[in-house]
Design a protein around this motif. Structure first.
Motif: not given
Length: 192
Positions: A145-146, A148-149, A178, A181-182, A184
């Protein structure tokens, strides 16, 4: 607050009083994974002993954060189910090691201490590994996630400056590419 939102709030705040629908151990026998099915059935076959071990395992401090890590790693298990899998795996590993060491003791006359010590050691190792799986999966997911953030935040800033609303922007990120991340953001949209 009830339903999924209550469950989410209970998980996030670690509120034991939250009305959480806990999936039972019997549901493990219905999973698609053959390994999980077998472990669930193994637990059910020896339920009286396994329940004692499960109750003991719930009292160990290392299991306190397991519910949070299961949720963070997006693993589809309740805390009871995961601990039941942990107990089943530990007992099965110990039994296998005990049979193997018994065979070695019978054929090669190993020390009887090894016949008991090695199964205990392998059982303890499998217990620790099973308890660490959700934690490591959550850390790996957080790292992804970090990564792609920054790109997603730039995308969001562009859409917000263009006058698109926040909810619509979150929906756009949820369907964009993403990665984790997408996923989430899609969970967030579902929970909203």
């Amino acid at each position: 607050v009830g339903g999924k939102l209550g469950e989410l709030r209970g998980i996030i705040t670690e509120n034991e009083a939250a009305a959480i629908k806990i999936e039972s151990v019997e549901d493990l026998a219905e999973f698609r994974s053959p390994l999980i099915k077998r472990l669930g059935k193994f637990y059910i076959w020896f339920r009286p002993i396994m329940d004692l071990l499960l109750d003991f395992l719930k009292k160990i401090p290392i299991t306190a954060d397991t519910r949070y890590y299961l949720y963070s790693a997006n693993m589809k298990f309740s805390i009871t189910q995961w601990l039941a899998l942990t107990v089943s795996t530990t007992v099965a590993t110990m039994l296998f090691a005990f049979v193997f060491m018994g065979f070695l003791f019978y054929n090669f006359e190993f020390s009887p201490a090894f016949t008991i010590f090695i199964p205990m050691l392998t059982g303890g190792f499998s217990l620790v590994v099973m308890l660490m799986i959700p934690r490591e999966a959550a850390r790996r997911r957080g790292g992804e996630v970090s990564t792609e953030l920054p790109f997603a935040l730039r995308h969001m800033a562009t859409e917000l400056k263009a006058g698109i609303g926040l909810y619509k922007t979150i929906q756009t990120i949820a369907v964009a590419d993403y990665g984790i991340l997408s996923e989430e953001f899609a969970r967030t949209v579902t929970e909203i």
